[in-house]
Design an enzyme around this catalytic site. Structure first.
Site, short mmCIF file in Angstrom:
data_model
loop_
_atom_site.label_atom_id
_atom_site.label_comp_id
_atom_site.label_asym_id
_atom_site.label_seq_id
_atom_site.Cartn_x
_atom_site.Cartn_y
_atom_site.Cartn_z
N ASP A 153 0.82 -1.21 0.00
CA ASP A 153 0.00 0.00 0.00
C ASP A 153 0.86 1.26 0.00
OD1 ASP A 153 -2.41 -1.28 -0.08
OD2 ASP A 153 -2.79 -1.18 2.07
N LYS A 175 -3.83 3.19 -2.57
CA LYS A 175 -4.95 4.08 -2.85
C LYS A 175 -4.66 5.44 -2.20
CE LYS A 175 -8.38 0.33 -2.61
NZ LYS A 175 -7.78 -0.71 -1.77
N MET A 290 -7.47 9.43 8.90
CA MET A 290 -7.94 9.92 7.59
C MET A 290 -8.96 11.04 7.75
SD MET A 290 -8.35 6.13 5.85
CE MET A 290 -9.21 5.49 7.31
#
Length: 393
Positions: A153, A175, A290
């Site tokens: 990732d 991502k 996030m």
């Protein structure tokens, strides 16, 4: 199992099969790389940023082209979806070739498509912590060095990737906002295809794979397909970064619990901030993953539901890495301070009275007395609860 045919379908989410075929056989491959070494965000990041030259150097095996040719001119308009589809089209031939090699190895050992004595390979979901490679577990290092293929990732730090065996293959599946190099379904199929071919597959995730890492989804998918999955935990960002700043997530008399909250919702899902009413607890610590884009709204909702506006808080960008930056502020000012400092993702946010225990808290003298009062009040309450009764044994 038709492993190669499954890999050929990785880009099946495209709206046009004709468009996919054109990309695979008729596209100039250089156009899809779009790599750049001049971006300040890429060059200063300890992580793998999209389209960075470091990413393509690391994954160069899977592209049927020379990276040094990437400077060739390309007149294609930059569109994240087109780049993603072109990227996948370029990778397919080498991915299929690797699967064929793995399948031939299995057959040479007497494994004939699952009818022999050899079972599928193992898949390891490995947490790599918040960025500092010294926070890896010994087991994680051992598995990383023994892998045939590693799907990694964005938030797996470059220092961690240096531990990978030179004989292993790395493939970026990260991502970021506005760009997913692979969909979650495509990641599932990659893991399954290579495991069925007998490979030792390692899925590298930042932090802990089962804390906002979608590790549970991957584990569930693979187990339903008969693939053995082992999870190697990592230090989640909340623990690693809080420790780096000297913030105890819980503290007797100050914070009796901690809550992890994601600032993102699933596509089409409920507003992730709907939990603010229950999260506005002055006696708990709130950690937001996030949450850069949603913090302004979250802060307003937390204060609306009773969390004091002067609650200590901190936002930490790229925690535990040499590029770490942090902003301390009271809750009411945190969003503005983050904006002024121009913090970028990944940034972790910690909200609660325990933040004032950090040696970096700028209002330490004033807050120390308030925290001491809170702790004394807690201890007095505990003592009062035993008055008039026999002391506990």
């Amino acid at each position: 199992m038709a492993l190669v045919s499954r890999v050929s379908g990785f880009s099946s989410c495209s709206s046009s099969s004709h468009f996919r075929k054109a990309k695979i056989f008729g596209f100039n491959p250089i156009c899809s790389l779009n790599c750049s070494s001049s971006s300040s965000s890429s060059s200063s990041s300890p992580f793998t940023e999209k389209h960075s030259i470091e990413r393509y150097q690391r994954d160069n095996w899977v592209y049927n082209t020379k990276l040094e040719d990437a400077s060739s001119s390309c007149n294609l308009p930059f569109d994240s979806n087109s780049v993603r589809e072109n990227d996948i089209a370029l990778q397919l031939p080498e991915l299929k070739k690797m699967l064929e090699v793995l399948r031939e190895k299995r057959e040479s050992r007497g494994c004939d498509g699952g009818q022999g004595s050899c079972g599928p390979g193992n898949v390891y979901l490995v947490g790599t912590g918040p960025g500092d490679p010294e926070l890896l577990t010994l087991k994680a290092v051992k598995v990383i060095r023994s892998a045939d293929l590693l799907l990694y990732d964005r938030l797996v730090s470059n220092d961690v990737l240096e531990l990978v065996s030179p004989d292993a293959r790395l493939l970026y599946v990260g991502k970021t906002a506005g760009y997913h190099s692979r969909t979650q379904e495509e990641i599932h199929e990659l893991l399954l295809s290579f495991a069925e071919a007998g490979a030792t597959v390692v899925r590298l995730k930042g932090g802990d794979p089962l804390v906002f890492g979608r590790g549970g989804e991957e584990m569930d998918f693979l187990q339903n397909q008969g693939i053995q999955v082992q999870v190697i935990p990592g230090i989640t960002a909340a623990s690693g970064i809080a420790a780096e700043l000297g913030i105890p997530l819980t503290h007797r008399g100050i914070a009796n619990g901690v809550r992890f909250l994601t600032g993102h919702s699933r596509k089409g899902g409920t507003d992730p901030l709907y939990v603010a009413e229950n999260a506005a607890d002055p006696d708990s610590t709130l950690v937001v993953y996030m949450g850069l884009s949603t913090l302004p709204s979250l802060a307003v909702k937390l204060m609306h539901h009773g969390l004091p506006s002067n609650t200590p808080a901190v936002a930490v960008e790229r925690g535990t890495t040499p590029q770490q930056r942090m902003v301390f502020a009271e809750l009411k000012d945190l969003a503005d301070e983050i904006s002024s400092a121009e913090l970028v993702s990944p940034t972790l946010i910690v909200i609660g009275k325990v933040v004032a225990l950090s040696p970096f808290w700028p209002h330490s003298s004033r807050e120390a007395s308030l925290l001491e009062e809170a702790k004394s009040a807690f201890e007095a309450q505990s003592t009062t609860s035993f008055s008039g009764s026999s002391p506990p044994i």
